[in-house]
Write an enzyme that holds these catalytic residues in place. Structure first.
Site, PDB file in Angstrom:
ATOM      1  N   PRO A 211       0.819  -1.215   0.000  1.00 18.82           N
ATOM      2  CA  PRO A 211       0.000   0.000   0.000  1.00 18.82           C
ATOM      3  C   PRO A 211       0.849   1.259   0.000  1.00 18.82           C
ATOM      4  O   PRO A 211       1.773   1.407   0.800  1.00 18.82           O
ATOM      5  CB  PRO A 211      -0.821  -0.151   1.288  1.00 18.82           C
ATOM      6  CG  PRO A 211      -1.030  -1.624   1.391  1.00 18.82           C
ATOM      7  CD  PRO A 211       0.272  -2.233   0.921  1.00 18.82           C
ATOM      8  N   CYS A 212       0.511   2.173  -0.933  1.00 13.91           N
ATOM      9  CA  CYS A 212       1.387   3.314  -1.186  1.00 13.91           C
ATOM     10  C   CYS A 212       0.960   4.594  -0.482  1.00 13.91           C
ATOM     11  O   CYS A 212       1.653   5.595  -0.552  1.00 13.91           O
ATOM     12  CB  CYS A 212       1.460   3.570  -2.694  1.00 13.91           C
ATOM     13  SG  CYS A 212      -0.155   3.951  -3.440  1.00 13.91           S
ATOM     14  N   GLN A 213      -0.198   4.598   0.190  1.00 15.50           N
ATOM     15  CA  GLN A 213      -0.688   5.841   0.797  1.00 15.50           C
ATOM     16  C   GLN A 213       0.316   6.509   1.740  1.00 15.50           C
ATOM     17  O   GLN A 213       0.395   7.732   1.798  1.00 15.50           O
ATOM     18  CB  GLN A 213      -2.005   5.601   1.544  1.00 15.50           C
ATOM     19  CG  GLN A 213      -3.182   5.309   0.634  1.00 15.50           C
ATOM     20  CD  GLN A 213      -3.333   3.819   0.377  1.00 15.50           C
ATOM     21  OE1 GLN A 213      -2.399   3.046   0.575  1.00 15.50           O
ATOM     22  NE2 GLN A 213      -4.508   3.404  -0.079  1.00 15.50           N
TER      23      GLN A 213
ATOM     24  N   PHE B 128       3.312   6.960   1.371  1.00 19.05           N
ATOM     25  CA  PHE B 128       4.359   7.635   0.626  1.00 19.05           C
ATOM     26  C   PHE B 128       3.828   8.498  -0.511  1.00 19.05           C
ATOM     27  O   PHE B 128       4.577   9.241  -1.121  1.00 19.05           O
ATOM     28  CB  PHE B 128       5.326   6.601   0.031  1.00 19.05           C
ATOM     29  CG  PHE B 128       5.869   5.642   1.052  1.00 19.05           C
ATOM     30  CD1 PHE B 128       6.903   6.014   1.885  1.00 19.05           C
ATOM     31  CD2 PHE B 128       5.328   4.377   1.195  1.00 19.05           C
ATOM     32  CE1 PHE B 128       7.400   5.146   2.843  1.00 19.05           C
ATOM     33  CE2 PHE B 128       5.824   3.491   2.140  1.00 19.05           C
ATOM     34  CZ  PHE B 128       6.857   3.877   2.971  1.00 19.05           C
ATOM     35  N   SER B 129       2.532   8.387  -0.812  1.00 21.78           N
ATOM     36  CA  SER B 129       1.963   9.083  -1.947  1.00 21.78           C
ATOM     37  C   SER B 129       2.003  10.590  -1.762  1.00 21.78           C
ATOM     38  O   SER B 129       1.797  11.117  -0.663  1.00 21.78           O
ATOM     39  CB  SER B 129       0.507   8.637  -2.151  1.00 21.78           C
ATOM     40  OG  SER B 129      -0.120   9.435  -3.116  1.00 21.78           O
TER      41      SER B 129
END
EC number: 2.1.1.37
Length: 391
Positions: free
Chosen positions: A80-82, A84-85
């Site tokens: 899950p990239c949230q 670092f987004s």
């Protein structure tokens, strides 16, 4: 060759890996709608994922991978990239959604020959540089686990000490320096940048580098200035924009194929706003009203690669996921058009409401980009297996 797909989402990375010749033995995804999308497409005739197993719907931290040890060639996924987004809250390791430790655990338990993990470009920001190097070290030495009372900073220091010692005992991987790849440079009609972590088990002795880019902006400009692009799309000269002077580019860039544009991607699809009956013959191709432009959210011009589709933290960021026609009018991309921009096959169906399916697509890896990377990894694994003494 066999694979395990973690954080599968709607399947973009996994489809690309499957096209490269890997067959998934386990697919894990926590989101119900994404799992429904996978389940539906497993049943479809000639589906890209017809051979996939039933997805494991749930938290990956509750999945035991030890039964796959020594039986799987590759582990792939997009943690899950949230955290670092650029559109998220940037909490990184302090965010409960940071699933990198689970990706490392899967590698530790499976001991695959290789892995491919991807994430948003935001992970490479200077703000996250220390944690970025921590991820790299964990993937290099997955058996050096973090202690129960050990902070991640302390664990990182211990990993650095081990790395500096030059010890080659235990499970280790040769992790290629991660690279941000722009999907447009690999034949995807979208300027989408993702960072890829690729590693090979050290005992295999594999030497690998990222695939060469196949498409370029300069080649697209050349095709436009020469008229080749407009003639291919049957655009009359009076309707072509004034492009100014063409300054050329390097011989290397001009030797590549032109970037693909939104117009290229949508070729053959009826406009869902003006031809709803014809559009209805295509899966998930329905007009969505309400599009509007505002500062910073101006949509994607039809004769350029699309801007990166986004999922949004609180629903779809409408201004980003829009088509801008040559006359300046605009509308939302349909789900099918967005799928084309992400290079999903036309027979791949998405489950959920418009905002939900657009979220799935906004989080996805372009299938073509995943395929390019995975095919290169597969070729090197096969070559390694043919070497004397290699497992």
């Amino acid at each position: 060759m066999k694979a395990i797909e973690l954080f599968a989402g709607a399947g973009g990375l996994g489809i690309g890996v499957s096209r490269a010749g890997f067959k998934p033995t386990s697919v894990v995804e926590w989101d119900h709608w994404c799992c429904d999308t996978i389940r539906e497409n497993r049943k479809r005739d000639a589906s890209a994922i017809a051979h996939w197993p039933e997805p494991i719907e749930g938290d990956v931290s509750h999945v035991d991978f030890t039964s796959h040890e020594g039986k799987v060639q590759i582990v792939t996924g997009g943690p899950p990239c949230q955290p670092f987004s650029l559109g998220g809250k940037h909490r990184a390791h302090q965010d409960s959604r940071d699933m990198w430790p689970q990706a490392v655990r899967a590698v530790r338990e499976v001991k695959p020959q290789a892995f491919i993990f991807e994430n948003v470009k935001g992970l490479t920001r200077e703000t996250f540089s220390t944690y970025f190097s921590y991820i790299f070290l964990q993937l290099t030495y997955p058996e050096i686990e973090r202690g129960k009372t050990e902070s991640w900073v302390e664990h990182r220091a211990r990993l650095e000490s081990h790395h500096s010692s030059g010890s080659n005992s235990g499970l280790s991987y040769r992790v290629i320096p991660p690279r941000v790849l722009n999907a447009a440079n690999f034949g995807v009609p979208q300027k989408r940048e993702r960072v890829f972590f690729v590693g090979f088990r050290s005992d295999l002795g594999v030497e690998w580098s990222f695939p060469q880019e196949t498409h370029s902006r300069e080649a697209l400009l050349c095709a436009k200035h020469s008229g080749v692009y407009w003639e291919r799309h049957q655009i009359a000269k009076r309707q072509r924009p004034d492009l100014g002077d063409f300054r050329g580019g390097s011989a290397e860039a001009l030797a590549r194929k032109p970037w693909l544009t939104v117009r290229d991607a949508l070729e053959g699809l009826p406009d869902p706003e003006f031809s709803p009956t014809a559009a209805a013959r295509f899966l998930n191709h329905k007009f969505q009203p309400g599009a509007r432009s505002y500062p910073g959210h101006t949509g994607s011009p039809i004769d350029e690669p699309a801007k990166a589709l986004k999922a949004g933290v609180h629903g779809v960021p409408g201004g980003e996921n829009m088509l801008v026609r040559t006359d300046g009018s605009l509308r939302y991309f349909s789900v099918r058009e967005s799928a084309r921009l992400q290079t999903f096959p036309d027979n791949f169906a998405f489950h959920g409401s418009w905002s939900e399916t657009m979220r799935q697509l906004g989080n996805a890896v372009p299938v073509t980009l995943a395929e390019v990377v995975a095919k290169s990894v597969a070729a090197h694994l096969k070559a390694s297996g043919r070497k004397p003494g290699r497992a």
